[in-house]
Design an enzyme around this catalytic site. Structure first.
Site, short mmCIF file in Angstrom:
data_model
loop_
_atom_site.label_atom_id
_atom_site.label_comp_id
_atom_site.label_asym_id
_atom_site.label_seq_id
_atom_site.Cartn_x
_atom_site.Cartn_y
_atom_site.Cartn_z
N GLU A 1 25.58 25.04 30.15
CA GLU A 1 25.05 25.74 30.79
C GLU A 1 23.22 25.74 31.56
OE1 GLU A 1 25.43 30.21 29.16
OE2 GLU A 1 24.47 29.46 27.89
N ASN B 1 20.47 28.08 31.86
CA ASN B 1 19.60 29.23 31.82
C ASN B 1 18.70 29.64 32.89
OD1 ASN B 1 21.61 31.14 30.03
ND2 ASN B 1 20.61 29.84 27.96
#
Length: 673
Positions: free
Chosen positions: A288, A290
């Protein structure tokens, strides 16, 4: 440059941002809830605005109240910290409408990368390596089971809008998928207001390694090396370091360049982190991105010398990055330990209460070691059940990894926290764990090394010799003080017997003084049973009665330990060892060996609340037969749901609590026949 900014956060990250803003000559505005009225970030800021009740959903997560605070104080920009509104694109958009600058990326990047499902689709389209999984909407638990079977076990169930380990479960079989899906969705809804989850393949023996990127509004993007974040518990990071002991230069460069490419693809501006799962062969997969500052950013700052918060502020003000990729150098090694309000001896369950004593180690540089402590608490502060349990982030820097680890061990051993339970003993034990020191890590480290939970480390013979030296020196110094106050004119004040016995836990260790005169600083040779090759150990310390930290040398070795008075003795905490000690004469030691052992009360027929929290559900009824492993109750504390299960077959005889009740630790939830 901005004249005034508002920090839309609390705790240590709010304090961290205030420090940099103050150094830059920027005025700061804090916001606070009812529970944070006396918090450190409120005291540090130039102004503070009350924004609502203790619950985050009624204060820190209400964008309208943050914007109103900006207008009331004239704040030109908002730094969101991490968590709360930091990755909410709608908040960023509304700020722009009001003419207020968001110190972070633009809404486009937040929307593209902030949602885990959409970010994986975007990464796939951009040619970034991703973990196999299902990125679409999952209708229900049955649908989750079908998807998981297709991917192949084990699988990871994650909240789409999640972070910090919330709404995340690993499932190894069909039964765990159903339960994990329901728990992940429930946690996601309560923590983020979004119950969507996705499922992906769980990489066995994975390492969690992330790349820090920094980008401006002029098309410049750089990566600042990596952070190893593999030491995790319940999918939440516990200890981090920079750089990683696992990566080689080729892998570091490949991960960094891929991260930069992804940032450019979404026109990223500000500090951001691209997280990867790395397998044993250094194959890496996008996890992912952030779109905010990371909790563990200090270790990157320590090895690069770059203040990430300052760069975020400057980028938001329209300034270009003052350096290019070829200017980035990684110098030395940095380690971070997250101090949490949780009990490591009770499966790390949350702890709340007042910090009756809070004495962190001194910050700054000493020789080749730097100590840094990012915190948002102070002695006398209250640890609330409403927010994250983090007390502080302790960091050390040194030229090499082992030196940084040694420095961290010393700093942890001198970090005094009383009034609540905390994980300092675990972190201290971690620093001397062979596998950690060798860098043989994975995200399963804690589960693999402590399968039955963490318990106080048992000292070996050499460690008992050190503990005996600490205990005996403290006892002699205290005794000497009492004698001097009783008779200041006694010519032989401080002269003591030679033979002693130090009880360490259940063991009795004989010791002989080779010099019977006590002085301060204490400097005495002590022959201790179990010392290597029977040699005496010189014990040197300037410890004074009442000081919770004992510092000195035992056998020439630098020692930092914590000592606290207990009945007729001292408790010593050192490198994960927590043991009660008593100092006896030989005759008293003989009698002590004859004392009966007091057994703890039998609680086998009770379900006790393991931590202060809110009862979410009672899953059984009075008179019900329950099988081992079945759910008895669910208790929520500090944003995490804790499922309490039966450890054996039993019958429920009485239920003493109901859903919605707030319980104290060890409150009886139910009784068994």
């Amino acid at each position: 440059m901005f004249k005034k900014i508002l920090i839309a956060n609390r705790g240590e990250i709010a304090c961290r941002v205030i420090k940099t803003a103050r150094r830059m000559g920027i005025l700061t505005v804090a916001v606070y809830s009812d529970a944070d009225r006396d918090a450190l970030h409120v005291e540090m800021a130039d102004e503070a605005v009350h924004i609502g009740p203790a619950a985050a959903s009624e204060s820190y997560l209400v964008a309208e109240r943050i914007i109103a605070a900006c207008k009331a104080t004239g704040a030109e920009a908002v730094h969101p910290g991490y968590g709360f509104l930091s990755e909410r694109a709608s908040f960023c958009t509304e700020l722009e409408k009001q003419g207020i600058i968001f110190i972070g990326p633009k809404p486009k990047a937040i929307m593209a990368m902030g949602d885990k499902i959409e970010s994986k689709k975007f990464a796939n389209a951009a040619g970034v390596s991703t973990v196999p999984g299902h990125l679409g909407i999952i209708e229900d638990a049955a649908h989750a089971e079908v998807i998981s079977a297709g991917i192949g076990y084990p699988v990871m169930i994650k909240a789409s809008a999640g972070g910090g380990g919330k709404g995340m479960r690993i499932a190894w079989n069909q039964a765990e998928v159903r339960d994990g899906f329901e728990r992940a969705r429930s946690e996601a809804k309560s923590s983020f207001g979004d119950d969507r989850v996705f499922i992906e393949k769980f990489v066995v023996e994975p390492r969690h390694i992330e790349i820090q990127v920094l980008a401006d509004a002029h098309g410049n993007v750089v990566y600042l090396g990596e952070r190893e974040c593999s030491i995790q518990r319940r999918n939440q990071k516990v200890a981090e370091e920079a750089p990683s002991p696992f990566l080689d230069e080729a892998t570091r460069k490949a991960m960094g360049e891929q991260s930069v490419a992804l940032a450019k693809a979404v026109d990223y501006q500000s500090a951001g982190t691209v997280e990867f799962i790395v397998d044993r062969d250094r194959n890496f997969y996008f996890l992912e991105m952030n779109t905010r500052l990371q909790v563990e950013h200090p270790v990157t700052e320590l090895v690069t010398g770059i203040d990430l918060v300052e760069q975020m502020i400057r980028v938001a003000a329209g300034e270009p990055l003052p350096f290019a990729q070829e200017d980035i150098r990684l110098d030395g090694w940095a380690v971070e330990s997250r101090l949490y309000a949780e009990d490591p001896y009770r499966n790390f369950l949350p702890s709340i209460g007042r910090l009756t004593r809070y004495r962190p180690p001194a910050e700054g540089r000493t020789g080749n070691v730097v100590v840094r402590n990012d915190t948002g608490v102070f002695e006398g502060a209250e640890i609330s059940m409403y927010y994250d349990p983090m007390i502080a982030k302790l960091c050390t820097w040194a030229p090499t990894r082992l030196e940084a680890i040694e420095a961290m061990g010393q700093a942890l051993d001198g970090f005094v926290v009383d009034g609540i339970e905390h994980n300092v003993p675990f972190l201290s034990a971690l620093m001397k764990h062979p596998r950690w020191r060798e860098g043989r890590l994975s995200t399963g480290f804690i589960a693999e090394e402590y399968p039955d939970g963490f318990a106080p480390m048992k000292p070996d013979q050499a460690e008992e010799a050190v503990l005996a030296g600490i205990a005996l020196s403290a006892c002699l110094i205290e005794t000497n003080r009492r004698e001097r106050f009783a008779d200041r004119l006694r010519a032989a004040a401080g002269a003591l017997r030679e033979d002693w016995v130090v009880k360490i836990g259940d063991n009795h260790v004989a010791a002989r003084l080779l010099d019977g005169l006590v002085t301060i600083p204490f400097d005495m040779d002590i022959a201790i049973e179990g010392a290597i090759e029977g040699e005496s150990k010189s014990v040197v310390t300037d410890w004074r009665p009442g000081d919770p930290v004992w510092r000195g040398k035992v056998g020439g070795r630098d020692i930092t330990a914590q000592i606290r008075p207990v009945l007729n003795g001292l408790r010593i905490d050192w490198q994960g060892v927590s043991v009660n000690t008593k100092v006896f004469s030989p005759r008293h030691a003989e009698l002590d060996r004859l004392m009966p052992v007091k057994l703890p009360p039998d609680t086998s027929k009770l379900l006790l609340c393991p931590m202060p929290g809110l009862v979410v559900a009672i899953a059984v009824a009075e008179g019900q037969d329950v099988k081992a492993g079945e759910t008895l109750a669910i208790v929520e504390a500090m944003k995490m749901e804790n499922v309490l299960r039966a450890d054996r077959d039993l019958v429920v005889s009485k239920i003493n609590a109901a859903a919605g009740e707030s319980l104290a630790v060890d409150a009886v939830i139910m009784e068994f026949a």
